[in-house]
Enzyme design. Structure first.
Site, short mmCIF file in Angstrom:
data_model
loop_
_atom_site.label_atom_id
_atom_site.label_comp_id
_atom_site.label_asym_id
_atom_site.label_seq_id
_atom_site.Cartn_x
_atom_site.Cartn_y
_atom_site.Cartn_z
N ASP A 46 -6.86 26.65 -116.76
CA ASP A 46 -6.64 27.76 -117.69
C ASP A 46 -6.06 27.24 -119.00
O ASP A 46 -6.47 27.67 -120.09
CB ASP A 46 -5.70 28.78 -117.06
CG ASP A 46 -5.35 29.91 -118.02
OD1 ASP A 46 -6.23 30.72 -118.33
OD2 ASP A 46 -4.18 29.97 -118.47
N GLU A 104 -12.52 27.19 -114.06
CA GLU A 104 -11.26 26.69 -114.59
C GLU A 104 -10.73 25.53 -113.74
O GLU A 104 -10.19 24.55 -114.28
CB GLU A 104 -10.22 27.81 -114.65
CG GLU A 104 -10.47 28.82 -115.75
CD GLU A 104 -9.42 29.89 -115.82
OE1 GLU A 104 -9.21 30.43 -116.92
OE2 GLU A 104 -8.81 30.21 -114.78
#
Length: 242
Positions: free
Chosen positions: A54, A125
């Site tokens: 992220d 991610e």
């Protein structure tokens, strides 16, 4: 941890899809972990790598924006970045590289169609996190990710509603009609198409402005708002400019 030959070859195939060389820079066990869903193992799964990924995607997006739009205000850059790295966009990129076929996941979790977008975004991610931690820099990330980030940024900047059609439609209805649109959502059984579990209509008083489907109520509403926006709002804006 050593991977078996078959799994190693699978991951090499994924790396080739990303346009990277099959070199020793990739931490293969870490990449394998990035593709392990929590439904397979509570202790050993991609969640921590997703947390790292992220930050990686946000940093990559920030660098691409600064390089391509150096004069843009910080507020605009922050807004752009938020839209560029949405779950739906990350899931689309995951689909582009066929990430789901490499994912270790239980059959019950795989059957959760409503959670597919979130699941793919999380795995995407996590893969970014694994690639970053393989070298502790962006050399395995930016060579293939930048083109997607640049294209998405350009797409959003060219969109008059900045891909938030519900807000744009609401602004128009309040300004022109002094009232808010109403959304009517129902679950479709069976889905209209694969993954599209909800159907939404957006109404203004007695008029249906647009319809749309999506894997969640929110996305179905956004699709309906988008169709309404391009049917009623954008044509009027274009006429006024001429």
């Amino acid at each position: 941890m050593t991977l078996d030959l078959r799994r190693h070859k699978q991951l090499q195939m994924l790396i080739r899809k990303l346009g990277l060389l099959e070199n020793t820079l990739v931490d293969w066990p870490l990449l394998d972990l990035a593709l392990t869903h929590p439904s397979v193992s509570v202790q050993r799964n991609y969640q921590q790598l997703e947390f790292t990924g992220d930050a990686v995607i946000r940093l990559a997006a920030a660098e691409v924006l600064m390089e391509n739009y150096p004069q843009a205000p910080v507020g605009e850059l922050a807004s752009l970045r938020s839209m560029m790295v949405s779950d739906r966009t990350l899931a689309q990129w995951a689909d582009l590289y066929g990430l789901e076929r490499y994912l270790w996941i239980s059959s019950s979790a795989l059957g959760d169609k409503a959670g597919r977008i979130s699941r793919l975004a999380d795995a995407f991610e996590a893969v970014l996190g694994a690639l970053y931690l393989s070298t502790h820099d962006m050399r395995l990330v930016r060579p293939w990710l930048d083109e997607h980030l640049r294209a998405k940024a350009a797409e959003i900047r060219q969109d008059p509603a900045r891909q938030n059609y519900k807000d744009a439609l609401q602004e128009w209805t309040q300004a022109k009609h002094k009232c808010l649109p109403e959304y009517r959502v129902r679950e479709t059984l069976p889905p209209v198409v694969e993954q599209e579990r909800f159907e939404a209509e957006v109404w203004l008083k007695e008029d249906c402005l647009g319809k749309g489907t999506g894997p969640s109520k929110k996305m179905a509403e956004q699709t309906a708002a988008r169709n309404a926006f391009f049917s009623f709002v954008q044509p009027q804006s274009t006429t006024q400019m001429q």
